[in-house]
Design a protein around this motif. Structure first.
Motif, mmCIF file in Angstrom:
data_model
loop_
_atom_site.group_PDB
_atom_site.id
_atom_site.type_symbol
_atom_site.label_atom_id
_atom_site.label_comp_id
_atom_site.label_asym_id
_atom_site.label_seq_id
_atom_site.Cartn_x
_atom_site.Cartn_y
_atom_site.Cartn_z
ATOM 1 N N LYS A 40 0.835 -1.335 -0.010
ATOM 2 C CA LYS A 40 0.066 0.020 -0.055
ATOM 3 C C LYS A 40 0.780 1.355 -0.072
ATOM 4 N N ASP A 41 2.223 0.996 0.519
ATOM 5 C CA ASP A 41 2.889 2.307 0.364
ATOM 6 C C ASP A 41 3.749 2.488 -0.974
ATOM 7 N N PRO A 200 -7.381 -10.753 8.439
ATOM 8 C CA PRO A 200 -6.722 -10.192 7.267
ATOM 9 C C PRO A 200 -5.754 -11.155 6.616
ATOM 10 N N GLN A 201 -5.931 -11.089 5.173
ATOM 11 C CA GLN A 201 -4.874 -11.851 4.482
ATOM 12 C C GLN A 201 -3.758 -10.912 3.985
ATOM 13 N N ASN A 206 1.435 -4.456 5.423
ATOM 14 C CA ASN A 206 1.043 -3.494 4.713
ATOM 15 C C ASN A 206 1.051 -4.187 3.143
ATOM 16 N N CYS A 207 1.013 -5.675 2.945
ATOM 17 C CA CYS A 207 1.109 -6.070 1.608
ATOM 18 C C CYS A 207 -0.059 -7.185 1.766
ATOM 19 N N PRO A 208 -1.494 -6.733 1.465
ATOM 20 C CA PRO A 208 -2.330 -7.482 1.558
ATOM 21 C C PRO A 208 -2.592 -8.418 0.067
ATOM 22 N N ASP A 240 -9.209 -1.808 5.860
ATOM 23 C CA ASP A 240 -8.363 -1.715 7.183
ATOM 24 C C ASP A 240 -8.068 -0.242 7.467
ATOM 25 N N GLY A 241 -8.579 0.629 6.864
ATOM 26 C CA GLY A 241 -8.557 1.998 7.264
ATOM 27 C C GLY A 241 -9.400 2.203 8.677
#
Length: 275
Positions: A40-41, A200-201, A206-208, A240-241
């Motif tokens: 996500k970054d 969460p998977q 930060n890498c879903p 996820d937010g």
């Protein structure tokens, strides 16, 4: 960050209002695998660097030990739905379909933004096509996994840019069903206590898991499951937010305090805490 809050009530009253884009038609298409997954970054993780990958039939993990509180018997339930969308980069999307008993949330992967791509495009396409499929299906009950699969094929077939996580939840009778991929998810509350929380998977932080037209994961990697729900249960569906920024105990407190509020007011209070 998108938050949808659903309370379950007795009755079979039909609600005809539907929020979302008008359905469109595009061709199905093949999808290329093997490209890096976006964090996500904006960074990348290579295929095969999975830390943990739940199977498609793995149920979510209860946050409290012991058995679930028994769901009181009921002939049928309906959704009392409300939503709250708190835009950051405006890359989330959602739909609600009360008549069909459906909720969908998708979260565009922000790393696409750094590559000059509309990071919310795939999320919007997934939700648009899922809603269109729900409006045209003759299946009863509507299956969240089938909707996600159909929505993905449409979005990928039109070469929609970007990548997205997604969750679709449905209610039929007293059965809550779900299909989700990545770190968009849901929680279920009974008597003010969290009794179910989606897991969460992620390949690593930060890498879903994510869906895209040019690589990523398969819909077959989604987590699917079901559970019995009861009158006055509360279901919170979000990105996820929300879940990365609100502790479970705080979410429980907000749900308990919001029991006397309308679903819309509760959704707004929960959504505001996730920013």
């Amino acid at each position: 960050m998108t938050t949808l809050m659903e309370q379950l009530e007795r009755g079979m009253k039909q609600i005809s209002t539907v929020e979302g884009a008008e359905p469109t038609s595009v061709d199905h298409g093949a999808r290329v695998r093997g490209l890096p997954y976006l964090r996500k970054d904006g960074g990348a993780c290579l295929p095969g660097s999975t830390v943990s990958q739940p199977t498609a039939t793995e149920n979510n993990v209860d946050k409290h030990s012991g058995k679930l509180p028994a769901a009181p018997r009921a002939r049928g339930l309906r959704m009392n739905l409300a939503s709250c969308y708190v835009p950051d980069h405006d890359e989330d999307a959602h739909f609600v379909h009360p008549k069909a008993g459906l909720i969908g949330v998708a979260d565009g992967v922000g790393g696409c933004r750094d590559k000059g791509v509309d990071a919310g495009a795939f999320a919007r396409a997934l939700m648009k096509h899922a809603l269109a499929a729900a409006n045209t299906t003759t299946a009863n009950p509507v299956d969240p996994y089938t909707l996600l699969q159909e929505a993905y094929l449409k979005a990928a077939g039109s070469s929609t840019p970007g990548a997205s996580t997604a969750v679709i939840v449905s209610l039929n009778g007293t059965t809550l069903r779900w299909a989700y991929l990545g770190d968009s998810g849901f929680t279920v509350f009974r008597g003010g206590k969290m009794v179910r929380h989606s897991k969460p998977q992620q390949r690593y932080f930060n890498c879903p898991f994510q869906l895209s037209a040019t690589g990523g994961d398969r819909v077959e990697d989604a987590v699917v499951g079901e559970m019995q729900v009861a009158v006055d249960d509360v279901v919170v569906v979000g990105t996820d937010g929300l879940f990365d920024n609100v502790f479970d105990l705080d979410l429980e407190r907000m749900v308990r305090r919001g029991c006397c509020l309308s679903p819309q007011m509760m959704a707004e209070k929960i959504g505001g805490h996730g920013t």
